[in-house]
Write an enzyme that holds these catalytic residues in place. Structure first.
Site: not given
Ligand code: G6P
Length: 609
Positions: A2, A27
């Site tokens: 996230c 990410r």
């Protein structure tokens, strides 16, 4: 995993939020969303999508002109990958929006009690309790409403909250999930990672746990949850945050594999002193007297970083003769570890944000232990929490599968080993030999990468296999684990890494005619024994893919596929033997049509337990 971005300033928020999300894409995530204050509506404007930020960008072209908003990339934990589960989440009136990294552990009971009071939930997420709780406590003061809501939750969070009624502020709070506030000129930007901020400013304030901030166009006010004002420490973000480019390579993973001569050289540069047969690490304030007092070393990490920690522990124990071991962070932190105050605990992490590694070092610190970071991302939470340590300087690593960070971590650990060993029984001459061999590693890595051997033949053997086994002894054992991890992560091929001597106690039962076995046998003290293990699997019809020293004809002649690597001292062999395994995983992934840089369900930065 996230990502959070928030913008409040004097420019259009939407393109800046999308750009921030793009910078956080590396990410790993599965859906994305944005919330804006629409000046022409009494409700917040929200758009969410499953899939890439690119999709989100296409869908928001009609978004309102505004200078304040929040945006998020989600990596599913509670609830499937669906549009309703994507963040931001809203209260029932669409006037409060929340984005959240972390996990709310007591969300079930909070949800039940909110539902009992008539709230209708629109998602399956833990996060959605937050906007409803904030709404419940909101009486005109957004800060107090958020503080009150936070008091009800247990777990980890980095949140940003947007209020339709307060277009002059964003509220941000942190407990366990990193948040940084960028202080620009007439604009303030929040990011879960400095990457989302650096396009605007390098002046940054990192939030600590249990702190909450009110962001306005002119800056931020930070306080603790108990109301005490916090003196803001403005830091300057250091390091290379240029948005990484593939520079002609098909994928970041391949680019990063090929970059290893330079990334290792960067890690060793200025640290290894060949004339003195020693090393120095600027980030480590330890005198020889303190080093000699180190009674044990524990390397803590997850995934690839744990494997680097295993290599490092072997080097420290065999060369510096200091008891050393590697620990998986998620196990270590919960097993009530004994923390030797005379030991050092190295937190090894590429991202510097891995929740389990952070949790483990916090446990060490609580028990009075000394922690040092071996981290790539400058200013990351683990680096800051440790206070001192070694940056591995591999440069931004974008591909989810870690490659160049692994070899840089080993380079940093070998450097530390050399320092430690020189304070003990490693002589000047031995120190010089080690320093020279270490300094020469980038050349050896480059030499291999120029001529990687018959990788494509190995790909043919591996790509359709039901099961693949990676074997090695001594320093090659962690490399076998790493090779198997890469193949799983990138190509989704069922495989495992095993210590070669242990193979006869189980995995041998998996051998069938043609089962690919990838054997790592550089010339070391275990070579003869490894040859016996090789014969054991060969007798059962396995297809032997062997990584060995260039010039080792005996082994080459026994292999079905022989992959020679340049010769180096036994304790440095992981730098070389891992390279064909990285290439193999990449090429098998490609042959099987996988999304190499963003493989399924895996995140680059795992900020939840
Ligand atoms: C995730 C990544 C792995 C990485 C591990 C540890 O699982 O997918 O590639 O090795 O986290 O990450 P860290 O940033 O702490 O090295």
């Amino acid at each position: 995993m996230c990502g959070i971005v928030a913008y409040i300033g004097d420019k259009k928020a939407l393109p800046r939020l999308i750009e921030g999300l793009r910078r956080l894409e590396y990410r790993g995530y599965d859906s994305a969303g944005v919330a804006l204050v629409d000046p022409n509506s009494d409700r917040l404007w929200v758009h969410k999508t499953v899939g890439r930020v690119e999709e989100l960008a296409k869908g928001v072209s009609e978004g309102p002109e505004t200078t304040i908003g929040i945006a998020h990339t989600r990596w599913a934990t509670h609830g499937g990958v669906t549009q309703p589960n994507a963040h931001p989440h809203l209260d029932t009136e669409n006037r409060i929006a929340v984005i959240h990294n972390g996990i709310i552990e007591n969300f079930n009971e909070l949800r039940a009690s909110l539902e009992a009071s008539g709230v209708v939930f629109r998602s399956e997420t833990d996060t959605e309790v937050l906007p409803h709780l904030i709404r419940k406590y909101y009486q005109g003061d957004p800060l107090q409403a958020v503080i009150r809501a936070i008091q009800d939750i247990r777990g980890t969070y980095g949140i940003a909250v947007l209020f339709r009624d307060h277009p002059d502020r964003v509220i941000a709070a942190r407990n366990g999930s990193p948040l940084a506030i960028g202080l620009g000129d007439g604009e303030t930007v929040l990011g879960s990672d400095p990457q989302a901020i650096v396009a605007h400013t390098r002046r940054v304030v990192y939030l600590d746990d249990r702190e909450i901030a009110v962001l306005t166009r002119d800056g931020a006010q930070v306080q603790r949850l108990d109301g005490v004002r916090v003196d803001q420490q403005v830091e300057i973000i250091d390091g290379d945050y240029t948005l990484a480019e593939k520079t002609g390579f098909a994928h970041f993973m391949l680019k990063e594999i090929m970059e290893q001569p330079e990334s290792i050289r960067r890690c060793l540069g200025g640290r290894v002193m060949t004339d003195d047969g020693n090393a120095k690490l600027g980030g480590l304030n330890m005198s020889p007297r303190e080093l000699v007092g180190v009674k044990r070393v524990v390397n803590i990490g997850c995934g690839t970083s744990f494997h680097a920690g295993m290599v490092g522990a072997m080097a420290i124990e065999s060369l510096a003769r200091v008891p050393a071991r590697a620990e998986i962070a998620s196990e270590f932190r919960y097993n009530n570890p004994i923390v030797d105050p005379e030991g050092v605990f190295l937190a090894i992490s590429q991202s510097g944000e891995t929740a389990d590694t952070l949790g483990a070092i916090e446990e060490v610190q609580l028990k009075g232990g000394q922690t040092l970071g071996v981290v790539n991302v400058v200013g990351s939470t683990i680096a800051r929490t440790c206070g001192q340590g070694v940056y591995v300087h591999s440069g931004p690593e974008i591909a989810v599968a870690s490659t160049k960070a692994f070899t840089s971590q080993i380079a940093a650990l070998m450097t530390f080993t050399l320092m430690l060993a020189r304070t003990r029984n490693l002589s000047l001459e031995e120190g010089k030999a080690m320093a020279r061999a270490l300094a020469d590693i980038p050349n050896k890595v480059a030499e291999y990468l120029q001529d990687p051997g018959p990788i494509m033949a190995a790909v043919e053997a591996v790509k359709g296999a039901r099961y693949v086994l990676f074997l090695g002894r001594g320093f090659s054992y962690p490399v076998a684990l790493e090779g198997a991890l890469k193949l799983k992560e990138v190509a989704y091929v069922a495989c495992e890494g095993y210590p070669a001597g242990e193979m006869k106690h189980g995995p041998i039962a998996m051998m069938e005619k043609g089962t690919p076995v990838i054997f790592l046998i550089p010339a070391d003290s275990q070579r003869e024994k490894a040859i016996s293990n090789m014969k054991e699997v060969q007798a059962r019809g396995a297809k032997l893919i062997v990584v060995h020293n260039r010039g080792d004809q005996e082994i080459a002649s026994m292999a079905d596929i022989s992959i020679p690597v340049p010769e180096v001292p036994y304790y440095l062999t992981p730098f070389l033997t891992v390279l064909p395994l990285q290439l193999l995983a990449y090429q098998v992934g490609l042959a099987l049509g996988r999304d190499i840089d963003k493989p399924r369900t895996l995140a680059k930065s795992v900020t939840v337990e």
